[in-house]
Structures are given as structure tokens and as C-alpha cells.
Design an enzyme around this catalytic site. Structure first.
Site, short mmCIF file in Angstrom:
data_model
loop_
_atom_site.label_atom_id
_atom_site.label_comp_id
_atom_site.label_asym_id
_atom_site.label_seq_id
_atom_site.Cartn_x
_atom_site.Cartn_y
_atom_site.Cartn_z
N GLU A 68 24.74 -41.16 21.14
CA GLU A 68 24.90 -42.48 20.52
C GLU A 68 23.65 -42.85 19.72
OE1 GLU A 68 25.19 -41.72 23.69
OE2 GLU A 68 26.82 -42.80 24.69
N LYS B 10 28.67 -36.41 29.03
CA LYS B 10 28.08 -36.13 27.72
C LYS B 10 28.64 -34.82 27.16
CE LYS B 10 23.54 -38.34 28.48
NZ LYS B 10 22.08 -38.11 28.57
N HIS C 170 34.85 -70.11 36.14
CA HIS C 170 36.16 -70.34 35.51
C HIS C 170 36.83 -69.02 35.16
CE1 HIS C 170 35.20 -74.63 35.18
NE2 HIS C 170 33.97 -74.19 35.03
N GLU D 108 22.87 -46.48 38.51
CA GLU D 108 22.43 -45.15 38.04
C GLU D 108 21.35 -44.60 38.96
OE1 GLU D 108 20.39 -44.01 34.00
OE2 GLU D 108 22.57 -43.81 33.76
N LYS E 138 14.10 -41.28 25.10
CA LYS E 138 13.22 -40.38 25.84
C LYS E 138 13.53 -38.92 25.46
CE LYS E 138 11.64 -39.68 30.60
NZ LYS E 138 11.81 -40.14 32.00
N GLY F 99 13.89 -43.66 32.64
CA GLY F 99 14.39 -44.47 31.54
C GLY F 99 14.67 -45.91 31.95
N ARG F 100 15.34 -46.10 33.10
CA ARG F 100 15.71 -47.44 33.53
C ARG F 100 14.54 -48.21 34.13
NH1 ARG F 100 18.31 -43.39 35.84
NH2 ARG F 100 17.88 -42.89 38.03
O1 F6P Z 1 22.58 -42.91 31.08
C1 F6P Z 1 21.96 -41.67 31.04
C2 F6P Z 1 20.62 -41.82 30.38
O2 F6P Z 1 19.94 -40.61 30.42
C3 F6P Z 1 19.77 -42.92 31.00
O3 F6P Z 1 19.13 -42.53 32.18
C4 F6P Z 1 18.84 -43.24 29.88
O4 F6P Z 1 18.19 -44.48 30.05
C5 F6P Z 1 19.82 -43.23 28.69
O5 F6P Z 1 20.77 -42.21 29.02
C6 F6P Z 1 19.18 -43.01 27.35
O6 F6P Z 1 18.49 -41.78 27.38
P1 F6P Z 1 17.41 -41.50 26.22
O7 F6P Z 1 16.32 -42.55 26.37
O8 F6P Z 1 16.93 -40.11 26.49
O9 F6P Z 1 18.10 -41.63 24.89
#
Ligand code: F6P
Length: 529
Positions: free
Chosen positions: A207, A495, A379, A348, A201, A262-263
Site C-alpha cells: 500500500e 500480503k 447511539h 498485532e 520501515k 512499527g507499532r
Molecule cells: O501490519 C503489518 C506491518 O508490518 C506492521 O507491523 C507495520 O507497522 C506496517 O505493516 C507497516 O510496515 P512498514 O512500516 O514496513 O511499511
């Protein structure tokens, strides 16, 4: 009106009911056949059994009163109609619109949702049918979805749950920062037949950008082509300029919207890899299943409202009966990703300590959510569930119809699921094993509350309904607690510090780092090249 839940009459009523409840045992309810009928309900392809919750009719009535006193029904209308339910970012949260039929969406977003869904489905069918040629003209047959958090967990869960194997497309997910994951993900892939979807987004998640750069280098080094990003890269983002600067042209970009969290974004273009894996028709069934749960949530009285009750029982267990954690225990390998998905969705969204009114919460909010693929968990951690000292609640999730033809195996799986729920409810009294010295060690107290969610079958529609159920559970709880489930300010600090430490690890200054971090950086630098 203050957003403080604990000053409400119903909250106080629940507090006194909790005092009575702790003096009773679930065993006292176990024999009542009418209880299952009165405390289980069907919502489309889901049967949800609340009868193993530590609650009698008075508790349920007080929980529903709490929802009404928290003005849940008004909040739901605001949610669906595009109200500003995310006040710290000044946004609506219209994930329900993304999966709704055209005429049930707010007019302001109806056309854009339609157009984007059409593009997603068209790309999916082009790739599935071998009509997406790569740089050498060979059709792409391998797809790498690069993304993390909400840009990863939902799609990976949906693919794991729904894809028919063997899948006509080799689809892989690359999420975390570990370079070893990137190496493994691309191992064996043919760059001339690989399509990379960068789902982000913000298009500035460390990452995801590192993995996207890895993918780009991998492609260019192996094909020698710097001019073929348009054949092998797509971006799903709300930041088109950053995606273009990365090398993905506008025609290869699909929009994410700031009015979809996002979630909560599986239903949007973030679900492109899912549509590629399962096909356009089944992706639309996924959306329709979620939409059916939306209609249930918005149109069913609270006393028989599945998401509302799931949220309210969660509040009862967490805020009144002291459950510190909530376990999600899926008894189906295809749902092994459900605990991880719900960790983000619940923790979150509702892992907050400041209410919308700006005051610190005087009540607990989200519990720690965890879980594992069952019966493996039996288990691993069920000993603690049965004889430990910790209070918890749990969802047992199972599918009545197996995804295979080994009927007896599936009966065993379901027998374990239902048996565990029974053991957690009734327990086993110490001393009933005769006079031997270890009898006290055999006692299992029981009285552990569980909800059983039974899907008729695992289909796109039932998965959509299940995930929408949990989304609305989260919204129910946030409304009662008076918190905003749609922002995530708490992740920004980590971050920023990661960037500071990255610079120090690369040889930069450790000034400003705490002593432990500086010491650890020095240790790492001793061993690093
Ligand atoms: O975990 C923080 C967050 O902003 C989430 O809310 C989001 O889903 C994820 O990192 C990835 O964010 P992006 O889609 O902007 O890469």
C-alpha cells in the site's frame, strides 16, 4: 520454567476466585467510598480508576502474584536494558530508549537516537518556519504523510489529538490501498509547496509503495521536474537502499531501527509529521510524557503500577471472567483515533497462539479490541453493552479539561462518560418500573467491568503517558501469557496472497487460488476494463 501461565499457583487461585466473583455483583461494591480511594491511582497527568473492576482485594493480590510468578519485574528490566525480548527476530525492543534522556538510554543506541531526534526536530522547525523551499523557491506549506499501520496510526492519532487549529501546515495522511484515498489526499495541493514523507520501515509494503508512486507521479506530472525529489520527498525507513532506488537521496532519509517495532515507533523519526504539526518543543513534551510513564512502570511496585494493573485486569476479564472483546471508548473527539491505534498495538502485538517456548497457548491471549468515538457510540452499540448477551470489558477515556471554552458542553460529555460507567456497573433491575408488561424488557443487568482513564488535560505529555501506558499494558500481558508481543508473522500470508490475486485480477492465471477466490476474480474481471 515453562511459559505456561495456567500451571502457575496464582493462575489456579484466580480460577477459584473467579467462581466466587461470578456470584457477586458490582452493585455490592458501589456504595463503598473507600473502594475508589483504594482502587484508583494517579500516574502523572492520568487518574486511573479500577474501582469498577469485578475484583476485591483478594483478586488484586492474586493478580499481582501472577505477575510476580510470571517474572514481570525481571522482564521489564530486560525490556529497558535492551535484552532480546523479541526472540523470533532476535531483537531487543527499545522504544523506551527513543524517548529517554541521553543518559538513560542503553549506551549502544544513545548517540544515534540523539542525532536522529535532532534531525527530526530541525526539519520540523524548518518546515514550520517556512525555511524549506520547494522546486520553485516557494516554501512548502503542505505535507503528506504516506504510511500504514505503525507507520501511520500513531502519528495520525497524535496530530489529531494535539494540533492547534488552524495548523500552520496543511498535513494529510495517506494509508490504505484504495486509489480513491490517494486522489482525495492530493486534491487541491500545490506540488511546488508539498512535502511528501514516505514512512515505511521495510520500504516494501504494497500500500505504501503504491501511494508513494502515486505521489511521485503526481509531483512529476504537475511540475515537469524529475530532478527535484530532494526538495519534495523524505523517507523514514530501515531500508535506505530501497528508498534511494525509489528516488529519495540518502540526505533525505531518516533512519528507523529494527530494534523499534512499527507499532511502537511514534517516538522515532516516524513521528516527523507530528513534530511538523505541533513543533519541536511540544514533540519533546510528548516524548517526556511517555518517558515519565516508563519511569513509573519500571519504578513502581506492582500493587500500584498503572500499566501492570491495566494489563492484569485485562487478563482477569478475558481469561477468568469470559470477556471476549475489549472496548476502548474515548469521550473526546481528539482521541477518536485511539481505538484504531490500540487495535494494532494490542491485537498485532498479542494476537498470538504460540508461546515463546514454541508450544501452542493453552489460554486465550489478546481479546478483540474495538471501540468508537463517544457519545456517538451510545447511539450505535451501547444497547448491546447494556442488554446484550455478550461479555466484554471496556476502558472509558476522558479529559477533565476541555479543549475549548464551552464548559457546559464539556460537563455534558463527562456526565455521559461517568454515567455510562455507572450504568454498566449498577444496571437497573427489571420490574422496578411497575407491573407493566414490558418491565422485563427494561431490565439492565449491569455488572459490566470498566476502567476509567481520566486525563487532567490533553497535552503532549498526557498523550505520551497514555500511549506508553498501553504499550506497557501490552508487554505485561504478553509476559504473563508467555508470548512475543514484538513480531507479527501472521500478516505475511495475507500480503503474499494479495500479490497472487493481484496478478490474477490483472489477467494472470488463477491456478493455485481457492475456488471462491477464483470465482470472485472471474466476476471482477467481467466488469473490469
Ligand atoms: O501490519 C503489518 C506491518 O508490518 C506492521 O507491523 C507495520 O507497522 C506496517 O505493516 C507497516 O510496515 P512498514 O512500516 O514496513 O511499511
Amino acid at each position: 520454567m515453562s511459559d505456561r501461565p495456567d500451571v502457575r499457583e496464582s493462575w489456579k487461585r484466580l480460577g477459584s476466585l473467579a467462581t466466587e466473583t461470578v456470584r457477586t455483583h458490582l452493585r455490592d461494591f458501589a456504595g463503598d467510598p473507600a473502594r475508589f480511594a483504594s482502587m484508583s491511582l494517579r500516574a502523572g497527568p492520568l487518574l486511573i480508576d479500577f474501582s469498577r473492576q469485578r475484583a476485591n482485594a483478594g483478586v488484586v493480590s492474586a493478580l499481582v502474584a501472577l505477575a510476580r510468578e510470571s517474572r514481570l519485574e525481571e522482564a521489564v528490566d530486560r525490556l529497558f536494558e535492551g535484552g532480546e525480548v523479541n526472540p523470533t527476530e532476535g531483537r531487543p525492543a527499545l522504544h523506551t530508549a527513543v524517548r529517554a534522556p541521553f543518559d538513560e538510554r542503553p549506551p549502544s543506541v544513545a548517540a544515534e537516537v540523539e542525532a536522529t531526534r535532532g534531525r527530526v526536530l530541525a526539519i520540523a522547525e524548518r518546515v514550520r518556519s517556512g525555511r524549506w523551499p520547494g522546486v520553485s523557491g516557494k516554501p512548502v506549506r503542505q505535507v503528506v504523510h504516506v504510511g500504514i499501520g505503525g507507520s501511520h496510526l500513531g502519528p495520525e492519532l497524535a496530530v489529531q489529538a494535539l494540533v492547534d487549529r488552524p495548523c500552520r501546515v496543511d498535513l494529510r495522511f495517506l494509508a490504505n490501498a484504495d486509489g480513491g484515498s490517494a486522489i482525495e489526499t492530493f486534491r487541491g495541493l500545490d506540488p511546488e509547496r508539498t512535502l511528501v514523507i514516505v514512512a515505511s520501515k521495510s520500504f516494501d509494503t504494497l500500500e505504501t509503495l503504491a501511494n508513494a508512486r502515486h505521489a511521485r507521479s503526481w509531483f512529476i506530472e504537475r511540475t515537469g521536474r524529475v530532478d527535484a525529489m530532494d526538495r519534495h520527498f523524505l523517507a523514514v525507513t530501515a531500508n535506505p537502499a530501497a528508498a534511494a532506488a525509489f528516488g529519495i537521496p540518502p540526505a533525505n532519509q531518516l533512519p528507523m531501527w529494527d530494534w523499534v517495532g512499527g507499532r511502537f515507533s511514534l517516538w522515532s523519526s516516524v513521528g516527523l509529521s507530528v513534530a511538523i504539526a505541533i513543533g519541536a518543543a511540544r514533540f519533546e513534551q510528548l516524548l517526556a510524557g511517555a518517558h515519565a510513564m516508563d519511569r513509573h512502570f519500571r519504578g513502581t511496585r506492582l500493587e500500584r503500577n498503572a500499566p501492570a494493573l491495566l494489563g492484569l485486569f485485562g487478563i482477569w476479564n478475558s481469561n477468568f471472567l469470559g470477556a471476549g472483546t475489549h472496548a476502548v471508548l474515548p469521550y473526546d473527539r481528539r482521541l477518536a483515533g485511539l481505538p484504531g491505534f490500540l487495535q494494532q498495538l494490542e491485537m498485532e502485538s498479542n494476537g498470538k497462539s504460540v508461546r515463546i517456548d514454541g508450544e501452542r497457548s493453552q489460554t486465550h491471549t489478546a481479546p478483540v479490541v474495538w471501540g468508537g468515538e463517544e457519545t456517538n457510540g451510545q447511539h450505535a452499540f451501547h444497547q448491546l453493552l447494556h442488554q446484550g448477551t455478550r461479555s466484554f470489558s471496556a476502558d472509558l477515556v476522558a479529559v477533565a479539561e476541555p479543549g475549548h471554552d464551552l464548559a457546559e458542553r464539556h460537563r455534558w460529555l463527562l456526565a455521559n462518560c461517568l454515567g455510562q460507567g455507572s450504568a454498566l456497573l449498577a444496571g437497573h433491575e427489571a420490574g422496578t418500573d411497575g407491573p407493566d408488561a414490558i418491565a422485563p424488557h427494561r431490565g439492565v443487568p449491569g455488572n459490566r467491568a470498566t476502567t476509567t482513564l481520566l486525563l487532567d488535560a490533553l497535552t503532549p505529555a498526557s498523550l505520551g503517558a497514555l500511549l506508553a501506558l498501553y504499550e506497557h499494558k501490552v508487554f505485561t500481558q504478553a509476559t504473563v501469557w508467555g508470548i512475543n508481543p514484538f513480531d507479527q508473522w501472521g500478516v505475511e500470508l495475507g500480503k503474499r496472497l494479495a500479490n497472487d490475486v493481484f496478478g490474477a485480477l490483472a489477467g494472470g492465471s488463477v491456478a493455485g487460488l481457492d475456488a471462491a477466490t477464483a470465482g470472485l476474480v472471474a466476476e471482477v474481471r467481467k466488469g473490469s476494463p
